[in-house]
Design a protein around this motif. Structure first.
Motif, mmCIF file in Angstrom:
data_model
loop_
_atom_site.group_PDB
_atom_site.id
_atom_site.type_symbol
_atom_site.label_atom_id
_atom_site.label_comp_id
_atom_site.label_asym_id
_atom_site.label_seq_id
_atom_site.Cartn_x
_atom_site.Cartn_y
_atom_site.Cartn_z
ATOM 1 N N THR A 208 -1.140 -5.512 -6.878
ATOM 2 C CA THR A 208 -0.297 -5.329 -8.074
ATOM 3 C C THR A 208 -1.163 -5.352 -9.334
ATOM 4 O O THR A 208 -0.976 -4.541 -10.243
ATOM 5 C CB THR A 208 0.795 -6.428 -8.130
ATOM 6 O OG1 THR A 208 1.619 -6.292 -6.968
ATOM 7 C CG2 THR A 208 1.663 -6.301 -9.376
ATOM 8 N N GLY A 209 -2.144 -6.249 -9.371
ATOM 9 C CA GLY A 209 -3.062 -6.316 -10.513
ATOM 10 C C GLY A 209 -3.824 -5.009 -10.693
ATOM 11 O O GLY A 209 -3.920 -4.472 -11.808
ATOM 12 N N HIS A 210 -4.321 -4.460 -9.599
ATOM 13 C CA HIS A 210 -5.068 -3.191 -9.671
ATOM 14 C C HIS A 210 -4.152 -2.052 -10.111
ATOM 15 O O HIS A 210 -4.528 -1.211 -10.918
ATOM 16 C CB HIS A 210 -5.701 -2.872 -8.315
ATOM 17 C CG HIS A 210 -6.895 -3.703 -8.014
ATOM 18 N ND1 HIS A 210 -8.061 -3.612 -8.725
ATOM 19 C CD2 HIS A 210 -7.104 -4.674 -7.088
ATOM 20 C CE1 HIS A 210 -8.955 -4.475 -8.254
ATOM 21 N NE2 HIS A 210 -8.387 -5.135 -7.261
ATOM 22 N N TYR A 211 -2.946 -2.050 -9.562
ATOM 23 C CA TYR A 211 -1.999 -0.972 -9.912
ATOM 24 C C TYR A 211 -1.681 -1.023 -11.414
ATOM 25 O O TYR A 211 -1.700 -0.005 -12.098
ATOM 26 C CB TYR A 211 -0.710 -1.114 -9.085
ATOM 27 C CG TYR A 211 0.330 -0.088 -9.455
ATOM 28 C CD1 TYR A 211 0.273 1.206 -8.926
ATOM 29 C CD2 TYR A 211 1.352 -0.390 -10.347
ATOM 30 C CE1 TYR A 211 1.212 2.159 -9.286
ATOM 31 C CE2 TYR A 211 2.296 0.565 -10.702
ATOM 32 C CZ TYR A 211 2.223 1.828 -10.161
ATOM 33 O OH TYR A 211 3.156 2.781 -10.516
ATOM 34 N N MET A 212 -1.421 -2.227 -11.910
ATOM 35 C CA MET A 212 -1.080 -2.356 -13.334
ATOM 36 C C MET A 212 -2.246 -1.899 -14.219
ATOM 37 O O MET A 212 -2.034 -1.285 -15.263
ATOM 38 C CB MET A 212 -0.693 -3.802 -13.643
ATOM 39 C CG MET A 212 0.668 -4.156 -13.073
ATOM 40 S SD MET A 212 1.060 -5.892 -13.238
ATOM 41 C CE MET A 212 1.223 -6.029 -15.011
ATOM 42 N N ARG A 213 -3.454 -2.195 -13.783
ATOM 43 C CA ARG A 213 -4.644 -1.769 -14.540
ATOM 44 C C ARG A 213 -4.726 -0.238 -14.590
ATOM 45 O O ARG A 213 -4.920 0.358 -15.647
ATOM 46 C CB ARG A 213 -5.900 -2.372 -13.883
ATOM 47 C CG ARG A 213 -7.218 -1.977 -14.522
ATOM 48 C CD ARG A 213 -8.412 -2.636 -13.834
ATOM 49 N NE ARG A 213 -8.392 -2.545 -12.364
ATOM 50 C CZ ARG A 213 -8.692 -1.451 -11.676
ATOM 51 N NH1 ARG A 213 -9.007 -0.342 -12.295
ATOM 52 N NH2 ARG A 213 -8.653 -1.463 -10.342
ATOM 53 N N ILE A 214 -4.540 0.412 -13.445
ATOM 54 C CA ILE A 214 -4.632 1.883 -13.374
ATOM 55 C C ILE A 214 -3.555 2.525 -14.256
ATOM 56 O O ILE A 214 -3.821 3.422 -15.051
ATOM 57 C CB ILE A 214 -4.490 2.375 -11.907
ATOM 58 C CG1 ILE A 214 -5.638 1.850 -11.043
ATOM 59 C CG2 ILE A 214 -4.412 3.903 -11.851
ATOM 60 C CD1 ILE A 214 -5.440 2.047 -9.534
ATOM 61 N N VAL A 215 -2.328 2.023 -14.100
ATOM 62 C CA VAL A 215 -1.199 2.601 -14.838
ATOM 63 C C VAL A 215 -1.327 2.326 -16.344
ATOM 64 O O VAL A 215 -1.057 3.203 -17.171
ATOM 65 C CB VAL A 215 0.129 2.044 -14.260
ATOM 66 C CG1 VAL A 215 1.275 2.268 -15.209
ATOM 67 C CG2 VAL A 215 0.419 2.711 -12.918
ATOM 68 N N SER A 216 -1.762 1.126 -16.693
ATOM 69 C CA SER A 216 -1.893 0.768 -18.113
ATOM 70 C C SER A 216 -2.994 1.574 -18.797
ATOM 71 O O SER A 216 -3.018 1.693 -20.024
ATOM 72 C CB SER A 216 -2.166 -0.730 -18.273
ATOM 73 O OG SER A 216 -1.095 -1.452 -17.724
ATOM 74 N N THR B 85 12.070 -0.148 -5.033
ATOM 75 C CA THR B 85 11.528 -1.179 -4.146
ATOM 76 C C THR B 85 10.259 -1.790 -4.727
ATOM 77 O O THR B 85 9.777 -2.787 -4.233
ATOM 78 C CB THR B 85 11.168 -0.607 -2.762
ATOM 79 O OG1 THR B 85 10.230 0.427 -2.942
ATOM 80 C CG2 THR B 85 12.371 -0.077 -2.047
ATOM 81 N N THR B 86 9.722 -1.177 -5.763
ATOM 82 C CA THR B 86 8.438 -1.673 -6.272
ATOM 83 C C THR B 86 8.604 -2.957 -7.089
ATOM 84 O O THR B 86 9.704 -3.322 -7.506
ATOM 85 C CB THR B 86 7.706 -0.573 -7.081
ATOM 86 O OG1 THR B 86 6.311 -0.870 -7.096
ATOM 87 C CG2 THR B 86 8.203 -0.505 -8.509
ATOM 88 N N THR B 87 7.500 -3.632 -7.327
ATOM 89 C CA THR B 87 7.460 -4.903 -8.055
ATOM 90 C C THR B 87 7.806 -4.702 -9.536
ATOM 91 O O THR B 87 7.349 -3.729 -10.149
ATOM 92 C CB THR B 87 6.020 -5.470 -7.923
ATOM 93 O OG1 THR B 87 5.683 -5.470 -6.533
ATOM 94 C CG2 THR B 87 5.886 -6.864 -8.480
ATOM 95 N N ALA B 88 8.585 -5.628 -10.110
ATOM 96 C CA ALA B 88 9.053 -5.488 -11.494
ATOM 97 C C ALA B 88 7.902 -5.286 -12.483
ATOM 98 O O ALA B 88 8.005 -4.459 -13.402
ATOM 99 C CB ALA B 88 9.894 -6.699 -11.869
ATOM 100 N N ALA B 89 6.805 -6.012 -12.303
ATOM 101 C CA ALA B 89 5.672 -5.903 -13.233
ATOM 102 C C ALA B 89 5.107 -4.478 -13.264
ATOM 103 O O ALA B 89 4.615 -4.012 -14.296
ATOM 104 C CB ALA B 89 4.585 -6.887 -12.840
ATOM 105 N N ASN B 90 5.196 -3.783 -12.134
ATOM 106 C CA ASN B 90 4.690 -2.406 -12.070
ATOM 107 C C ASN B 90 5.516 -1.459 -12.950
ATOM 108 O O ASN B 90 4.980 -0.548 -13.573
ATOM 109 C CB ASN B 90 4.738 -1.881 -10.637
ATOM 110 C CG ASN B 90 3.779 -2.606 -9.716
ATOM 111 O OD1 ASN B 90 2.906 -3.327 -10.183
ATOM 112 N ND2 ASN B 90 3.950 -2.425 -8.423
ATOM 113 N N ILE B 91 6.825 -1.691 -12.952
ATOM 114 C CA ILE B 91 7.721 -0.834 -13.745
ATOM 115 C C ILE B 91 7.427 -1.054 -15.218
ATOM 116 O O ILE B 91 7.344 -0.112 -16.003
ATOM 117 C CB ILE B 91 9.195 -1.199 -13.491
ATOM 118 C CG1 ILE B 91 9.500 -1.227 -12.003
ATOM 119 C CG2 ILE B 91 10.120 -0.236 -14.212
ATOM 120 C CD1 ILE B 91 10.826 -1.877 -11.706
#
Ligand code: XBP
Ligand code: MG
Length: 256
Positions: free
Chosen positions: A85-93, A122-128
């Motif tokens: 989730t941390g990596h995903y948020m970094r990429i998206v941000s 279904t994804t994690t709230a922080a990702n949205i």
């Protein structure tokens, strides 16, 4: 107008996010010292299991492992997923994942018409939050009356639970809402909750079976890239707006 709310899926529907998810999983595996690296074709199959933790568990199940090792790795799923989730948020941000064609237009139109919007994913709230803030600005989350995500339900898509939860929170009947999805799992979930479902397939889901969709379009359409041919004929124009969605909903309910 019959339409009282639009409920959006996120991954594949608001944005083509799965390549970012794939890279985030692989980064987490690498960081944890695991020799796992999901290729694109492999990920396309793994996507049939919705939810990141569930996806890692499904992958583990497919590996030929001794009992002890399987147990040890299973116990690491939660931590692996947290790192992912941390990596995903970094990429998206970093702004690497744009919203799909016509999404901003439809969201803006709904805001102007004061039509409630919701999310069922279904994804994690922080990702949205990372995706919406990056693409739409700091007040993006406030555009959605209800956000149903991740572990708020036990059974993820294709189970209808997340849609049922969102309907309950919206205090609306399934009959008056429309869902927008990109996958067969999402379509099954929304239809099982009794919702009129529009499907705009994504890169990862384009070969899935959407026979159950109420309306199937290549995208929502925008002024720059309007829908053409049969899609435009179906909705009576090049872009899917609130009026077009309402017309489809009314017709479907009339002839049901
Ligand atoms: C999307 C998903 C999600 C993401 C991973 O399904 O399956 O699981 O791939 O997200 P849908 P997390 O678009 O049908 O909701 O790792 O945060 O679970
Ligand atoms: Mg999706």
């Amino acid at each position: 107008m019959k339409l009282k709310a639009i409920i959006f899926d996120v991954d594949g529907t608001l944005a083509d996010t799965e390549e970012a998810h794939r890279q985030a999983f692989n980064a987490a595996f690498r960081e944890a010292g695991l020799p796992w690296n999901w290729s694109k074709p492999q990920y396309a199959e793994l996507l049939l299991t919705t939810g990141g933790k569930e996806r890692i568990a499904a992958y583990l199940k497919s590996l030929d492992l001794a009992d002890g090792e399987r147990r040890t790795l299973s116990a690491r799923i939660a931590d692996l997923h947290k790192a992912k989730t941390g990596h995903y948020m970094r990429i998206v941000s970093a702004g690497e994942v744009p919203l799909r064609e016509g999404v901003v237009r439809l969201l803006d139109e709904a805001r102007d018409a004061q039509l409630p919007l919701a999310i069922a994913t279904t994804t994690t709230a922080a990702n949205i939050e990372a995706l919406l803030r990056t693409t739409l600005g700091d007040d993006a989350l406030a555009r959605f009356a209800v956000i149903g995500a991740g572990d708020q339900v036990v059974h993820k898509k294709p189970a209808p639970d997340i849609y049922e939860l969102v309907l309950q929170k919206l205090e609306l009947a399934a009959d008056d809402c429309v869902a927008i999805e990109d996958s067969a799992n999402g379509l099954t979930a929304a239809k099982a909750a009794g919702i009129f479902t529009i499907v705009t397939p994504s890169y990862w889901t384009q070969s899935e079976n959407f026979a159950a969709a109420d309306l199937l379009l290549p995208s929502l359409g925008s002024a720059a890239r309007p829908l053409t041919h049969r899609a435009a004929q179906l909705i009576g124009g090049g872009v899917l707006g609130i009026r077009e969605i309402d017309k489809q909903l009314v017709a479907a309910r009339l002839y049901a």
